[in-house]
Design a protein around this motif. Structure first.
Motif, PDB file in Angstrom:
ATOM      1  N   ALA A  25     -14.289  -1.340  -8.931  1.00 38.40           N
ATOM      2  CA  ALA A  25     -15.560  -0.644  -8.697  1.00 38.40           C
ATOM      3  C   ALA A  25     -15.453   0.851  -8.992  1.00 38.40           C
ATOM      4  N   ALA A  26     -14.288   1.435  -8.736  1.00 42.20           N
ATOM      5  CA  ALA A  26     -14.090   2.876  -8.957  1.00 42.20           C
ATOM      6  C   ALA A  26     -13.462   3.175 -10.316  1.00 42.20           C
ATOM      7  N   GLY A  27     -13.101   2.134 -11.066  1.00 44.90           N
ATOM      8  CA  GLY A  27     -12.493   2.337 -12.383  1.00 44.90           C
ATOM      9  C   GLY A  27     -11.061   2.848 -12.315  1.00 44.90           C
ATOM     10  N   ILE A  28     -10.334   2.472 -11.257  1.00 47.38           N
ATOM     11  CA  ILE A  28      -8.947   2.920 -11.073  1.00 47.38           C
ATOM     12  C   ILE A  28      -8.022   1.730 -11.286  1.00 47.38           C
ATOM     13  N   ASP A  29      -6.985   1.909 -12.089  1.00 46.06           N
ATOM     14  CA  ASP A  29      -5.936   0.899 -12.243  1.00 46.06           C
ATOM     15  C   ASP A  29      -4.686   1.601 -12.756  1.00 46.06           C
ATOM     16  N   ASN A  30      -3.943   2.202 -11.832  1.00 44.68           N
ATOM     17  CA  ASN A  30      -2.794   3.032 -12.189  1.00 44.68           C
ATOM     18  C   ASN A  30      -1.510   2.559 -11.524  1.00 44.68           C
ATOM     19  N   VAL A  31      -0.402   2.885 -12.173  1.00 40.53           N
ATOM     20  CA  VAL A  31       0.927   2.671 -11.611  1.00 40.53           C
ATOM     21  C   VAL A  31       1.443   4.030 -11.162  1.00 40.53           C
ATOM     22  N   TYR A  32       1.911   4.090  -9.905  1.00 44.22           N
ATOM     23  CA  TYR A  32       2.510   5.287  -9.325  1.00 44.22           C
ATOM     24  C   TYR A  32       4.005   5.033  -9.291  1.00 44.22           C
ATOM     25  N   ASN A  33       4.721   5.759 -10.126  1.00 44.01           N
ATOM     26  CA  ASN A  33       6.122   5.454 -10.390  1.00 44.01           C
ATOM     27  C   ASN A  33       6.997   6.658 -10.072  1.00 44.01           C
ATOM     28  N   TYR A  34       7.702   6.595  -8.931  1.00 43.27           N
ATOM     29  CA  TYR A  34       8.669   7.628  -8.625  1.00 43.27           C
ATOM     30  C   TYR A  34       9.997   7.153  -9.200  1.00 43.27           C
ATOM     31  N   GLY A  35      10.373   7.715 -10.289  1.00 50.05           N
ATOM     32  CA  GLY A  35      11.574   7.297 -10.993  1.00 50.05           C
ATOM     33  C   GLY A  35      11.454   7.681 -12.455  1.00 50.05           C
ATOM     34  N   THR A  36      10.490   8.533 -12.759  1.00 47.74           N
ATOM     35  CA  THR A  36      10.290   9.005 -14.120  1.00 47.74           C
ATOM     36  C   THR A  36      11.274  10.139 -14.398  1.00 47.74           C
ATOM     37  N   PHE A  37      11.816  10.161 -15.601  1.00 48.23           N
ATOM     38  CA  PHE A  37      12.806  11.180 -15.946  1.00 48.23           C
ATOM     39  C   PHE A  37      12.762  11.428 -17.441  1.00 48.23           C
ATOM     40  N   THR A  38      13.466  12.458 -17.879  1.00 50.57           N
ATOM     41  CA  THR A  38      13.617  12.721 -19.307  1.00 50.57           C
ATOM     42  C   THR A  38      15.096  12.649 -19.659  1.00 50.57           C
ATOM     43  N   PHE A  39      15.358  12.305 -20.899  1.00 53.15           N
ATOM     44  CA  PHE A  39      16.733  12.302 -21.384  1.00 53.15           C
ATOM     45  C   PHE A  39      17.093  13.708 -21.847  1.00 53.15           C
ATOM     46  N   ASP A  40      18.322  14.087 -21.611  1.00 51.75           N
ATOM     47  CA  ASP A  40      18.860  15.309 -22.209  1.00 51.75           C
ATOM     48  C   ASP A  40      20.289  15.001 -22.636  1.00 51.75           C
TER      49      ASP A  40
ATOM     50  N   ASN B 258      23.067  15.579 -21.324  1.00 51.85           N
ATOM     51  CA  ASN B 258      23.980  15.172 -20.246  1.00 51.85           C
ATOM     52  C   ASN B 258      23.402  14.074 -19.368  1.00 51.85           C
ATOM     53  N   PHE B 259      22.420  13.317 -19.875  1.00 54.86           N
ATOM     54  CA  PHE B 259      21.730  12.342 -19.039  1.00 54.86           C
ATOM     55  C   PHE B 259      22.686  11.375 -18.340  1.00 54.86           C
ATOM     56  N   TYR B 260      23.558  10.718 -19.088  1.00 54.36           N
ATOM     57  CA  TYR B 260      24.408   9.685 -18.491  1.00 54.36           C
ATOM     58  C   TYR B 260      25.438  10.267 -17.522  1.00 54.36           C
ATOM     59  N   ILE B 261      25.917  11.466 -17.772  1.00 51.62           N
ATOM     60  CA  ILE B 261      26.840  12.116 -16.834  1.00 51.62           C
ATOM     61  C   ILE B 261      26.103  12.410 -15.533  1.00 51.62           C
ATOM     62  N   LYS B 262      24.901  12.987 -15.639  1.00 48.31           N
ATOM     63  CA  LYS B 262      24.100  13.271 -14.444  1.00 48.31           C
ATOM     64  C   LYS B 262      23.731  11.966 -13.727  1.00 48.31           C
ATOM     65  N   PHE B 263      23.393  10.935 -14.505  1.00 48.00           N
ATOM     66  CA  PHE B 263      23.022   9.646 -13.917  1.00 48.00           C
ATOM     67  C   PHE B 263      24.187   9.080 -13.108  1.00 48.00           C
ATOM     68  N   ALA B 264      25.384   9.107 -13.669  1.00 50.12           N
ATOM     69  CA  ALA B 264      26.569   8.583 -12.986  1.00 50.12           C
ATOM     70  C   ALA B 264      26.874   9.371 -11.709  1.00 50.12           C
ATOM     71  N   LYS B 265      26.576  10.648 -11.721  1.00 51.31           N
ATOM     72  CA  LYS B 265      26.829  11.498 -10.558  1.00 51.31           C
ATOM     73  C   LYS B 265      25.654  11.525  -9.574  1.00 51.31           C
TER      74      LYS B 265
ATOM     75  N   ASP C 116      17.006  14.592 -12.152  1.00 52.87           N
ATOM     76  CA  ASP C 116      15.745  14.922 -11.512  1.00 52.87           C
ATOM     77  C   ASP C 116      14.733  13.834 -11.844  1.00 52.87           C
ATOM     78  N   TYR C 117      14.040  13.346 -10.817  1.00 52.36           N
ATOM     79  CA  TYR C 117      13.015  12.320 -10.988  1.00 52.36           C
ATOM     80  C   TYR C 117      11.705  12.872 -10.437  1.00 52.36           C
ATOM     81  N   TRP C 118      10.583  12.343 -10.932  1.00 50.22           N
ATOM     82  CA  TRP C 118       9.293  12.760 -10.410  1.00 50.22           C
ATOM     83  C   TRP C 118       8.328  11.584 -10.420  1.00 50.22           C
ATOM     84  N   LEU C 119       7.215  11.769  -9.749  1.00 56.75           N
ATOM     85  CA  LEU C 119       6.170  10.758  -9.672  1.00 56.75           C
ATOM     86  C   LEU C 119       5.281  10.873 -10.895  1.00 56.75           C
TER      87      LEU C 119
END
Length: 125
Positions: free
Chosen positions: A57-72, A74-81, A85-88
């Motif tokens: 009715a309100a036209g809303i159909d979204n996924v709220y995902n806390y676990g979004t990140f970017t690759f850089d 050193n991604f895998y080194i940071k991931f292992a440690k 940084d993650y965000w919604l």
């Protein structure tokens, strides 16, 4: 342990995600927990969880995902440690589902929470 993490994540997402949209939700709204199966990449090997808020009715159909990140570099080194940084992120459901289910060939299971609008507005306050 996994249930505690999912419960904490659910509470966090409901608390954060519903505040801006709570006034817009109608009686046809639904909140669901999405469980995404394991992927091929290291960071997705154990699956993922996200919340879906839909209201036709309100036209809303979204996924709220806390676990979004970017690759850089050193991604895998940071991931292992555990230092990434993650965000919604808020993404239309169809787009997120297409990525997970079609492009990544992962299972997506939806569990709709049995809540009234009053219950999730009250729990988010």
């Amino acid at each position: 342990m996994k249930l505690k993490i999912i419960s904490a994540l659910s509470y966090f997402l409901l608390n954060i995600a519903l505040q801006p949209v709570s006034a817009q939700l109608t009686a046809s709204s639904k909140i669901s927990l999405l469980s995404i199966g394991p992927g091929k990449d290291v960071y997705s090997a154990f699956g993922h969880s996200a919340m879906r808020i839909s209201d036709t009715a309100a036209g809303i159909d979204n996924v709220y995902n806390y676990g979004t990140f970017t690759f850089d570099n050193n991604f895998y080194i940071k991931f292992a440690k555990g230092e990434n940084d993650y965000w919604l992120s808020i993404v239309p459901f169809q787009k997120e589902y297409y990525i997970w289910a079609v492009l990544e060939n992962r299972n997506v299971i939806q569990q709709t929470l049995n809540l009234t609008v009053k219950q999730y507005i009250t729990s988010a306050a």
